[in-house]
Design a protein around this motif. Structure first.
Motif, PDB file in Angstrom:
ATOM      1  N   ALA A  83       0.838  -1.336  -0.422  1.00 50.26           N
ATOM      2  CA  ALA A  83      -0.272   0.258   0.229  1.00 50.26           C
ATOM      3  C   ALA A  83       0.994   1.392  -0.039  1.00 50.26           C
ATOM      4  N   GLU A  84       1.719   1.365   1.130  1.00 49.18           N
ATOM      5  CA  GLU A  84       3.093   2.544   1.406  1.00 49.18           C
ATOM      6  C   GLU A  84       3.552   2.427  -0.269  1.00 49.18           C
ATOM      7  N   LEU A  85       3.407   1.673  -1.443  1.00 47.15           N
ATOM      8  CA  LEU A  85       4.573   1.643  -2.748  1.00 47.15           C
ATOM      9  C   LEU A  85       2.831   2.009  -3.753  1.00 47.15           C
ATOM     10  N   GLY A  86       1.856   2.126  -3.312  1.00 47.12           N
ATOM     11  CA  GLY A  86       0.869   2.340  -4.444  1.00 47.12           C
ATOM     12  C   GLY A  86       0.321   1.793  -4.815  1.00 47.12           C
ATOM     13  N   GLY A  87       0.431   0.206  -4.158  1.00 47.60           N
ATOM     14  CA  GLY A  87      -0.358  -1.020  -4.886  1.00 47.60           C
ATOM     15  C   GLY A  87       0.715  -1.841  -5.600  1.00 47.60           C
ATOM     16  N   ARG A  88       0.767  -2.964  -5.122  1.00 44.79           N
ATOM     17  CA  ARG A  88       1.215  -3.973  -6.228  1.00 44.79           C
ATOM     18  C   ARG A  88       0.151  -5.985  -6.269  1.00 44.79           C
ATOM     19  N   THR A  89       0.593  -6.155  -7.016  1.00 46.48           N
ATOM     20  CA  THR A  89      -0.296  -8.019  -7.827  1.00 46.48           C
ATOM     21  C   THR A  89       0.277  -8.445  -7.021  1.00 46.48           C
ATOM     22  N   LEU A  90      -0.560  -9.133  -5.710  1.00 49.50           N
ATOM     23  CA  LEU A  90      -0.500 -10.373  -4.456  1.00 49.50           C
ATOM     24  C   LEU A  90      -0.539 -11.268  -5.255  1.00 49.50           C
ATOM     25  N   SER A  91       0.478 -12.882  -5.393  1.00 46.62           N
ATOM     26  CA  SER A  91      -0.631 -14.257  -5.413  1.00 46.62           C
ATOM     27  C   SER A  91      -0.671 -15.017  -3.718  1.00 46.62           C
ATOM     28  N   VAL A  92      -2.140 -15.372  -3.406  1.00 47.24           N
ATOM     29  CA  VAL A  92      -1.767 -14.984  -2.214  1.00 47.24           C
ATOM     30  C   VAL A  92      -2.431 -15.890  -1.803  1.00 47.24           C
ATOM     31  N   HIS A  93      -1.449 -17.658  -0.654  1.00 47.84           N
ATOM     32  CA  HIS A  93      -2.232 -18.143   0.041  1.00 47.84           C
ATOM     33  C   HIS A  93      -3.105 -17.870   1.611  1.00 47.84           C
ATOM     34  N   SER A  94      -4.543 -18.462   0.935  1.00 45.79           N
ATOM     35  CA  SER A  94      -5.493 -18.281   2.276  1.00 45.79           C
ATOM     36  C   SER A  94      -5.457 -20.119   3.559  1.00 45.79           C
ATOM     37  N   ARG A  95      -5.153 -20.719   3.261  1.00 45.99           N
ATOM     38  CA  ARG A  95      -5.838 -21.930   3.472  1.00 45.99           C
ATOM     39  C   ARG A  95      -5.689 -21.690   5.031  1.00 45.99           C
ATOM     40  N   CYS A  96      -7.614 -22.279   5.471  1.00 42.42           N
ATOM     41  CA  CYS A  96      -8.135 -21.967   6.467  1.00 42.42           C
ATOM     42  C   CYS A  96      -7.892 -20.757   7.907  1.00 42.42           C
ATOM     43  N   ALA A  97      -7.712 -19.588   6.631  1.00 39.47           N
ATOM     44  CA  ALA A  97      -7.528 -18.279   7.090  1.00 39.47           C
ATOM     45  C   ALA A  97      -7.927 -16.646   6.347  1.00 39.47           C
ATOM     46  N   VAL A  98      -9.372 -17.154   5.214  1.00 38.65           N
ATOM     47  CA  VAL A  98      -9.100 -16.092   4.689  1.00 38.65           C
ATOM     48  C   VAL A  98     -10.106 -14.910   5.319  1.00 38.65           C
ATOM     49  N   ARG A  99     -10.596 -15.007   6.316  1.00 40.19           N
ATOM     50  CA  ARG A  99     -10.901 -13.958   7.017  1.00 40.19           C
ATOM     51  C   ARG A  99      -9.699 -12.471   7.092  1.00 40.19           C
ATOM     52  N   ASP A 100      -8.887 -13.189   7.753  1.00 42.83           N
ATOM     53  CA  ASP A 100      -7.789 -12.948   8.107  1.00 42.83           C
ATOM     54  C   ASP A 100      -7.381 -12.086   7.258  1.00 42.83           C
ATOM     55  N   VAL A 101      -7.007 -12.707   6.110  1.00 41.41           N
ATOM     56  CA  VAL A 101      -6.562 -11.686   4.675  1.00 41.41           C
ATOM     57  C   VAL A 101      -7.320 -10.874   4.915  1.00 41.41           C
ATOM     58  N   LEU A 102      -8.533 -10.592   4.315  1.00 37.38           N
ATOM     59  CA  LEU A 102      -9.437  -9.801   4.193  1.00 37.38           C
ATOM     60  C   LEU A 102      -9.319  -9.252   5.287  1.00 37.38           C
ATOM     61  N   ALA A 103      -9.517  -9.704   6.014  1.00 34.98           N
ATOM     62  CA  ALA A 103      -9.297  -8.496   7.254  1.00 34.98           C
ATOM     63  C   ALA A 103      -8.362  -7.837   7.289  1.00 34.98           C
ATOM     64  N   GLU A 104      -6.861  -7.729   7.188  1.00 32.28           N
ATOM     65  CA  GLU A 104      -5.841  -7.243   6.248  1.00 32.28           C
ATOM     66  C   GLU A 104      -5.267  -6.260   5.587  1.00 32.28           C
ATOM     67  N   LEU A 105      -6.529  -7.091   4.820  1.00 28.36           N
ATOM     68  CA  LEU A 105      -6.548  -6.477   3.514  1.00 28.36           C
ATOM     69  C   LEU A 105      -7.728  -4.698   3.055  1.00 28.36           C
ATOM     70  N   LYS A 106      -8.641  -5.295   4.424  1.00 29.93           N
ATOM     71  CA  LYS A 106      -9.760  -4.096   4.757  1.00 29.93           C
ATOM     72  C   LYS A 106      -8.366  -2.649   5.439  1.00 29.93           C
ATOM     73  N   ARG A 107      -7.824  -3.134   5.629  1.00 27.99           N
ATOM     74  CA  ARG A 107      -6.815  -2.036   6.918  1.00 27.99           C
ATOM     75  C   ARG A 107      -5.910  -1.407   5.882  1.00 27.99           C
ATOM     76  N   HIS A 108      -5.859  -1.809   4.725  1.00 25.07           N
ATOM     77  CA  HIS A 108      -4.270  -1.152   3.996  1.00 25.07           C
ATOM     78  C   HIS A 108      -5.515  -1.162   2.980  1.00 25.07           C
TER      79      HIS A 108
END
Length: 246
Positions: free
Chosen positions: A112-137
């Motif tokens: 976010a600080e760098l203006g955005g990147r495209t990220l390949s994200v692993h989210s096994r058993c952690a989707v809600r926490d991944v989305l929560a982190e995205l919402k923070r930034h």
């Protein structure tokens, strides 16, 4: 053909597979598992225009490689995409979940600080926490959920947040995988292999096997194999334009 998530550097005979992927594919995204692996792979493999090599820190080895976080944050400033990163809340890796969260949070904040990147994200058993982190930034960029395995409700939440999804032939091996693939937004699905880790019939999926993803999606989407392949190709071109803008 395209492959939006592949560990090309980890195949047996990696250099040969790398060259063959570059020859056969219009685009291959080589995700690495650690910052030092990214540095080594980038040095060992000749740069080729159709292969994107990106830095990552896989959540399964977060505890072992946590000291490399500062290096990863430096590398992110020099690239347009990041992967593989994310969270893994499955029983085997949950013991180091707080370390994972610290690393993933830092990666998203840096993007976010760098203006955005495209990220390949692993989210096994952690989707809600991944989305929560995205919402923070909110200026993090674009997330491609790799081999999504959450619930249908979590899929809907990820789609509502603008996430993309990369899926490969191995996803169609289970009823849950097929149900998720069928429910994904058709304009935000791209092919992946996740080779050499992902296998079908005991054999690693190769980076040029994207047609198998189209063959799996066609019946689920009520399309011919050719129509499914055209949809994946169109989506891939759209995502590549997004990555280039980032």
């Amino acid at each position: 053909m395209m492959d939006f998530h592949c560990h090309l550097d980890l195949y047996p005979g990696a250099r040969e597979v790398y060259r063959e992927a570059a020859r056969r594919n219009e685009f291959t995204w080589l995700v690495t598992t650690s910052p030092k692996a990214f540095a080594a792979t980038s040095s060992a493999l000749e740069p080729l225009p159709s292969v994107l090599i990106t830095p990552g820190l896989h959540p399964e080895i977060a505890q072992e490689r946590a000291a490399e976080l500062d290096l990863l944050l430096e590398q992110i400033a020099r690239v347009k995409a990041v992967g593989e990163v994310g969270l893994d809340g499955s029983p085997r890796f949950k013991v180091h979940y707080e370390v994972q969260r610290r690393i993933f949070g830092a990666v998203i904040a840096r993007s976010a600080e760098l203006g955005g990147r495209t990220l390949s994200v692993h989210s096994r058993c952690a989707v809600r926490d991944v989305l929560a982190e995205l919402k923070r930034h909110p200026n993090f960029g674009t997330v491609v959920m790799h081999w999504f395995s959450g619930s249908l409700a979590e899929l809907k939440a990820a789609a509502a947040h603008g996430c993309w999804f990369s899926i490969g032939p191995a996803m169609f091996e289970s009823a849950n995988g097929r149900a998720l693939a069928a429910a994904m937004p058709r304009d935000r699905v791209v092919p992946e292999s996740d080779g050499p880790f992902a296998k079908v019939a005991g054999k690693p999926i190769m980076p040029w096997n994207a047609i198998r993803t189209a063959e799996g999606l066609g019946p689920l989407w009520g399309l011919s194999n050719d129509e499914a392949a055209e949809t994946l190709a169109r989506n891939g071109c759209t995502l590549l334009r997004t990555m280039d803008r980032g």
